[in-house]
Design a protein around this motif. Sequence first.
Motif, mmCIF file in Angstrom:
data_model
loop_
_atom_site.group_PDB
_atom_site.id
_atom_site.type_symbol
_atom_site.label_atom_id
_atom_site.label_comp_id
_atom_site.label_asym_id
_atom_site.label_seq_id
_atom_site.Cartn_x
_atom_site.Cartn_y
_atom_site.Cartn_z
ATOM 1 N N GLU B 160 19.218 11.682 61.855
ATOM 2 C CA GLU B 160 18.052 12.106 62.626
ATOM 3 C C GLU B 160 17.892 13.628 62.593
ATOM 4 O O GLU B 160 16.792 14.150 62.438
ATOM 5 N N VAL B 161 19.015 14.325 62.711
ATOM 6 C CA VAL B 161 18.974 15.795 62.733
ATOM 7 C C VAL B 161 18.474 16.339 61.401
ATOM 8 O O VAL B 161 17.548 17.165 61.356
ATOM 9 N N LEU B 162 19.062 15.868 60.302
ATOM 10 C CA LEU B 162 18.683 16.457 59.017
ATOM 11 C C LEU B 162 17.258 16.066 58.627
ATOM 12 O O LEU B 162 16.522 16.880 58.049
ATOM 13 N N ALA B 163 16.853 14.838 58.985
ATOM 14 C CA ALA B 163 15.486 14.409 58.663
ATOM 15 C C ALA B 163 14.440 15.230 59.426
ATOM 16 O O ALA B 163 13.309 15.386 58.973
ATOM 17 N N ARG B 164 14.825 15.759 60.576
ATOM 18 C CA ARG B 164 13.928 16.636 61.346
ATOM 19 C C ARG B 164 13.625 17.913 60.558
ATOM 20 O O ARG B 164 12.531 18.449 60.608
ATOM 21 N N LEU B 165 14.632 18.374 59.814
ATOM 22 C CA LEU B 165 14.463 19.614 59.041
ATOM 23 C C LEU B 165 13.973 19.343 57.631
ATOM 24 O O LEU B 165 13.254 20.139 57.038
ATOM 25 N N VAL B 166 14.413 18.203 57.072
ATOM 26 C CA VAL B 166 14.138 17.855 55.679
ATOM 27 C C VAL B 166 13.781 16.362 55.654
ATOM 28 O O VAL B 166 14.634 15.514 55.426
ATOM 29 N N PRO B 167 12.507 16.030 55.923
ATOM 30 C CA PRO B 167 12.151 14.616 56.114
ATOM 31 C C PRO B 167 12.567 13.697 54.957
ATOM 32 O O PRO B 167 12.869 12.528 55.183
ATOM 33 N N LYS B 168 12.631 14.227 53.740
ATOM 34 C CA LYS B 168 12.942 13.374 52.584
ATOM 35 C C LYS B 168 14.316 12.715 52.660
ATOM 36 O O LYS B 168 14.544 11.708 51.987
ATOM 37 N N VAL B 169 15.242 13.259 53.435
ATOM 38 C CA VAL B 169 16.591 12.672 53.466
ATOM 39 C C VAL B 169 16.618 11.376 54.258
ATOM 40 O O VAL B 169 17.596 10.623 54.178
ATOM 41 N N PHE B 170 15.568 11.096 55.013
ATOM 42 C CA PHE B 170 15.555 9.911 55.872
ATOM 43 C C PHE B 170 15.834 8.634 55.083
ATOM 44 O O PHE B 170 16.536 7.742 55.543
ATOM 45 N N PRO B 180 16.023 17.869 47.914
ATOM 46 C CA PRO B 180 14.824 18.237 48.656
ATOM 47 C C PRO B 180 14.755 19.757 48.864
ATOM 48 O O PRO B 180 15.697 20.475 48.536
ATOM 49 N N VAL B 181 13.624 20.196 49.418
ATOM 50 C CA VAL B 181 13.414 21.632 49.640
ATOM 51 C C VAL B 181 13.403 21.899 51.144
ATOM 52 O O VAL B 181 12.775 21.172 51.916
ATOM 53 N N TRP B 182 14.156 22.926 51.540
ATOM 54 C CA TRP B 182 14.110 23.394 52.929
ATOM 55 C C TRP B 182 13.710 24.854 52.912
ATOM 56 O O TRP B 182 14.370 25.676 52.272
ATOM 57 N N ASN B 183 12.599 25.184 53.578
ATOM 58 C CA ASN B 183 12.196 26.582 53.710
ATOM 59 C C ASN B 183 12.075 27.266 52.349
ATOM 60 O O ASN B 183 12.489 28.406 52.173
ATOM 61 N N GLY B 184 11.545 26.527 51.367
ATOM 62 C CA GLY B 184 11.351 27.111 50.033
ATOM 63 C C GLY B 184 12.591 27.127 49.173
ATOM 64 O O GLY B 184 12.571 27.657 48.057
ATOM 65 N N CYS B 185 13.657 26.536 49.676
ATOM 66 C CA CYS B 185 14.933 26.601 48.951
ATOM 67 C C CYS B 185 15.378 25.184 48.603
ATOM 68 O O CYS B 185 15.414 24.317 49.478
ATOM 69 N N GLU B 186 15.706 24.950 47.325
ATOM 70 C CA GLU B 186 16.197 23.622 46.944
ATOM 71 C C GLU B 186 17.629 23.444 47.449
ATOM 72 O O GLU B 186 18.499 24.274 47.186
ATOM 73 N N ILE B 187 17.854 22.368 48.197
ATOM 74 C CA ILE B 187 19.208 22.084 48.676
ATOM 75 C C ILE B 187 19.696 20.807 47.996
ATOM 76 O O ILE B 187 18.903 19.909 47.702
ATOM 77 N N TRP B 188 20.994 20.782 47.694
ATOM 78 C CA TRP B 188 21.586 19.623 47.023
ATOM 79 C C TRP B 188 22.281 18.790 48.087
ATOM 80 O O TRP B 188 23.290 19.194 48.657
ATOM 81 N N LEU B 216 20.661 24.317 61.873
ATOM 82 C CA LEU B 216 21.401 23.094 62.216
ATOM 83 C C LEU B 216 22.046 23.230 63.594
ATOM 84 O O LEU B 216 21.955 22.333 64.434
ATOM 85 N N LEU B 217 22.693 24.380 63.827
ATOM 86 C CA LEU B 217 23.403 24.583 65.098
ATOM 87 C C LEU B 217 22.449 24.677 66.278
ATOM 88 O O LEU B 217 22.844 24.447 67.419
ATOM 89 N N ASP B 218 21.176 25.024 66.007
ATOM 90 C CA ASP B 218 20.171 25.072 67.075
ATOM 91 C C ASP B 218 19.731 23.684 67.526
ATOM 92 O O ASP B 218 19.103 23.542 68.577
#
Lengths: 119, 374
Positions: B160-170, B180-188, B216-218
């Motif tokens: 739930e937490v990561l999908a809030r930031l990066v919906p594609k991981v859901f 997927p991309v977070w804030n313009g940055c590709e994350i693996w 994440l910590l927020d």
Amino acid sequence: MKYTEDHEWLRVDGDLVVVGITEHAATQLGDVVFVELPETETMVASGDEVVVIESVKAASDILAPVDGEIVEVNLKLLDAPGLVNDDPLGAAWFFKIKVDDLAVLDQFMDEDQYNDLIA
Amino acid sequence: MADPELKRLSLHDLHVALGGKMVPFAGYEMPVQYPAGVMKEHLHTRSAAGVFDVSHMGQVILRPKTDMVALALAFEAMMPVDVLGLAEGRQRYGLFTNDTGGIIDDLMFANCGDHLFVVVNAACKEADVAHMRACLSDVATVEYIENRVLLALQGPQAGEVLARLVPKVFAMRFMDVARPVWNGCEIWVSRSGYTGEDGFEISLPESSAEAFAKTLLDQPEVMPIGLGARDSLRLEAGLCLYGHDIETMTSPVEASLNWALQKSRRIGDRAGGFPGADRILAEFAAGPKRLRVGLRPEGRAPMREGTELFTIDGDRIGIVTSGGFGPSVEAPVAMGYVFASSATVGTVLLGEVRGKRLAVTVCDLPFYPTRYKR
């Protein structure tokens, strides 16, 4: 209250010395999960390993601070070892030891001296 | 305090600001715990979500010189694991073996379409990279990545937490990988980890790592978790720690890792052909002489690594390789190696703790049920 260099506190209760560990020691140990206590009516010498404390990190010992006889141990710690973290100066005393002469406590640090040690 | 020999994590200052207690581990200054302490960090990961900095681990890209099939077959020659059959977008557990069938390291590898992404243990990473270069250079380039942070987000609320930031991981399932991309940055991202919980491992460039970690910590569900709780979490999940539960003398079969040895490497035209195959396949068929088991001490005294194990009759039959207190099990838990004759679940053994022999029962692993999102 008196303090040893091994981070134990010593409190006089009638003709007995009550022994526990300081808040500083409890914090350094981390969450305590197991306590092994000595038998009562055992004679111990200063420096003997009398208590084993296991935290989530490691095992450590509490040494007898003075010569004497263990007359009472805190059985509550067997079922609730976490008391050592929750109330190290109060409910989590470990054992009571009967000494020949309470003057033996004079050699130990008072609170100011102990606070200097851990500062 | 600072040891010049120790490397610092890219997020070192963040760990210090969070109150992390930094200790030497595998050549790095690593946070062993934060002010909450190991017990609370462990329980929080099991009930909500925790973020771990695992950037000390080695991240490696294997890029084929010609085609992925040649790379997969060469990688299969290094370990008793099916690489060729791993679909694009999927990750798998692997083990490098040596010629005597022992384990050089355990690792995770993912099929990213045009390359493999490999994560190896921190203490082994230099040797692993050299080993991969020696074995794979004809078919692949071995790129050791030093400028990416690796974070693990673990726990029942991690999804739930990561999908809030990066919906594609859901939509990801256990052992899927995605970019997927977070804030313009590709994350693996892989949907995996080493706690027994649902969760993710996320590799991202150092330049974005602090902002991402702080985001994440927020999230209200998330706490920072140190190495101490990582160890108790993986122990409860029955997972091996390299250098302790598995090492160069133990075979994967002895380590009870038969599930990691896919059938295609045991039977048929791709069977064998990996270092130590004679021993490993013989042990697989006949059963090993000794094997890794779960151990439940009867009292509250933890049985730590090195505790010797005896039968009730007093014969020495094994040793504990990992042990401690399981905060979620609320009891001591351990793993160790015993002779096969003493390995049946329910067998009562004795473990010697400070000169006393205490009862301990062989039990199934894991100690705490895993909750992967299958």
